[in-house]
Design a protein around this motif. Sequence first.
Motif, PDB file in Angstrom:
ATOM      1  N   SER A 113       0.827  -1.207   0.000  1.00 12.96           N
ATOM      2  CA  SER A 113       0.000   0.000   0.000  1.00 12.96           C
ATOM      3  C   SER A 113       0.860   1.255   0.000  1.00 12.96           C
ATOM      4  N   ILE A 114       1.912   1.270   0.806  1.00 12.38           N
ATOM      5  CA  ILE A 114       2.806   2.432   0.875  1.00 12.38           C
ATOM      6  C   ILE A 114       3.531   2.634  -0.460  1.00 12.38           C
ATOM      7  N   LEU A 115       3.988   1.530  -1.064  1.00 16.32           N
ATOM      8  CA  LEU A 115       4.683   1.625  -2.352  1.00 16.32           C
ATOM      9  C   LEU A 115       3.772   2.179  -3.441  1.00 16.32           C
ATOM     10  N   ILE A 116       2.529   1.642  -3.522  1.00 18.56           N
ATOM     11  CA  ILE A 116       1.569   2.113  -4.525  1.00 18.56           C
ATOM     12  C   ILE A 116       1.261   3.588  -4.310  1.00 18.56           C
ATOM     13  N   THR A 117       0.992   3.944  -3.059  1.00 14.51           N
ATOM     14  CA  THR A 117       0.610   5.319  -2.740  1.00 14.51           C
ATOM     15  C   THR A 117       1.754   6.294  -2.988  1.00 14.51           C
ATOM     16  N   ALA A 118       2.981   5.889  -2.630  1.00 14.71           N
ATOM     17  CA  ALA A 118       4.145   6.757  -2.851  1.00 14.71           C
ATOM     18  C   ALA A 118       4.364   6.998  -4.340  1.00 14.71           C
ATOM     19  N   TYR A 119       4.185   5.945  -5.147  1.00 15.52           N
ATOM     20  CA  TYR A 119       4.341   6.074  -6.596  1.00 15.52           C
ATOM     21  C   TYR A 119       3.277   7.010  -7.168  1.00 15.52           C
ATOM     22  N   VAL A 120       2.031   6.813  -6.730  1.00 12.78           N
ATOM     23  CA  VAL A 120       0.930   7.664  -7.191  1.00 12.78           C
ATOM     24  C   VAL A 120       1.164   9.111  -6.765  1.00 12.78           C
ATOM     25  N   LEU A 121       1.561   9.297  -5.499  1.00 12.66           N
ATOM     26  CA  LEU A 121       1.776  10.638  -4.957  1.00 12.66           C
ATOM     27  C   LEU A 121       2.874  11.368  -5.727  1.00 12.66           C
ATOM     28  N   TRP A 122       3.945  10.671  -6.058  1.00 14.35           N
ATOM     29  CA  TRP A 122       5.051  11.267  -6.817  1.00 14.35           C
ATOM     30  C   TRP A 122       4.568  11.785  -8.170  1.00 14.35           C
ATOM     31  N   ASN A 123       3.791  10.966  -8.869  1.00 16.01           N
ATOM     32  CA  ASN A 123       3.295  11.352 -10.193  1.00 16.01           C
ATOM     33  C   ASN A 123       2.219  12.426 -10.123  1.00 16.01           C
ATOM     34  N   VAL A 124       1.381  12.372  -9.084  1.00 14.47           N
ATOM     35  CA  VAL A 124       0.338  13.386  -8.919  1.00 14.47           C
ATOM     36  C   VAL A 124       0.960  14.759  -8.676  1.00 14.47           C
ATOM     37  N   ILE A 125       2.006  14.800  -7.855  1.00 17.60           N
ATOM     38  CA  ILE A 125       2.671  16.079  -7.579  1.00 17.60           C
ATOM     39  C   ILE A 125       3.286  16.649  -8.856  1.00 17.60           C
ATOM     40  N   LYS A 126       3.862  15.772  -9.693  1.00 14.95           N
ATOM     41  CA  LYS A 126       4.422  16.234 -10.964  1.00 14.95           C
ATOM     42  C   LYS A 126       3.330  16.806 -11.862  1.00 14.95           C
ATOM     43  N   ARG A 127       2.190  16.135 -11.934  1.00 20.92           N
ATOM     44  CA  ARG A 127       1.099  16.617 -12.775  1.00 20.92           C
ATOM     45  C   ARG A 127       0.450  17.870 -12.199  1.00 20.92           C
ATOM     46  N   LEU A 128       0.418  17.966 -10.851  1.00 18.64           N
ATOM     47  CA  LEU A 128      -0.098  19.177 -10.223  1.00 18.64           C
ATOM     48  C   LEU A 128       0.778  20.367 -10.594  1.00 18.64           C
ATOM     49  N   LYS A 129       2.078  20.134 -10.626  1.00 21.25           N
ATOM     50  CA  LYS A 129       3.017  21.184 -11.026  1.00 21.25           C
ATOM     51  C   LYS A 129       2.738  21.627 -12.466  1.00 21.25           C
TER      52      LYS A 129
END
Length: 296
Positions: free
Chosen positions: A178-194
Amino acid sequence: MSHDHSHNSGNIKIAFFLNIGFTILEFFGGLYVNSVAIISDALHDLGDSISLGLSWYLDHKSKQGANRSFTFGYTRFSLLGALINSLVLIAGSIFVINEAVARIITPEHTDAQGMLIFAIIGVSVNGYAAWKVSDGKTLNEKVISWHLLEDVLGWAAVLIVSIVLLFKDIHYLDPALSILITAYVLWNVIKRLKETLYVFLQGSPDDVSIEELESKFLEKDFVDETKHLHLWSLDGESHVFTAHLILEGVSEYSEIIRVKKEIREILKPYNFSHSTIEVELDTKTSSLIEIENHSK
């Protein structure tokens, strides 16, 4: 163009109903099998569903075209879906990571067989939805497409973990995943938010070089100087361009019309949604015209 637009809207509609239905099933299923990994993906899917719903709604909204309140039309509204979706996913990710860490500290048994069933359904549903919206062009559609693709990868990982758990009950494996999936998603979401914020703040799009445009203008013998070159994007796909050009050796109205036509030819390959070109005569030519008019 209208056919493609309608086709994309229909695909988003299908993906939305698939995603929202599966999100509800996934959330209660995650509670039933006691899997924080599945619950984390349910929150992720909720963000996708919000984005899909907004994209579908704003797609219809954009057909209204320009009016006095929104003179560029409603195209820019699609960014709202990307922004809201990103913020929802960031908040959900923080919640899931907190829950997963607590589960690692205090391990709990997970129903591996239930996880396996949900994983098979998850790969199938999200895989089909990702395929349906994979040809999207706007920033919001790209966000949706990437999120759905991440879902497929996430469920593939859940599938592998569930198979492992069938043979060996490792309690920390589910929250760790769960942490691995969420960390991966969070990393990409922050890039797209930028990226989304960059478009919101009217940053110049990466696929068009304003220096290249300026160089092409100055190659023309009738352009003496360029001023106020502005380039921005409405939604990451539809770009807007304005320029102020100082002309030289141009004194007749017919020549100005010819100049504008040549400038339009330069801009044609860029497919701008909207472009405005203002021309100004150089000081020497303007003075000659004023003297001529005065003598008459």
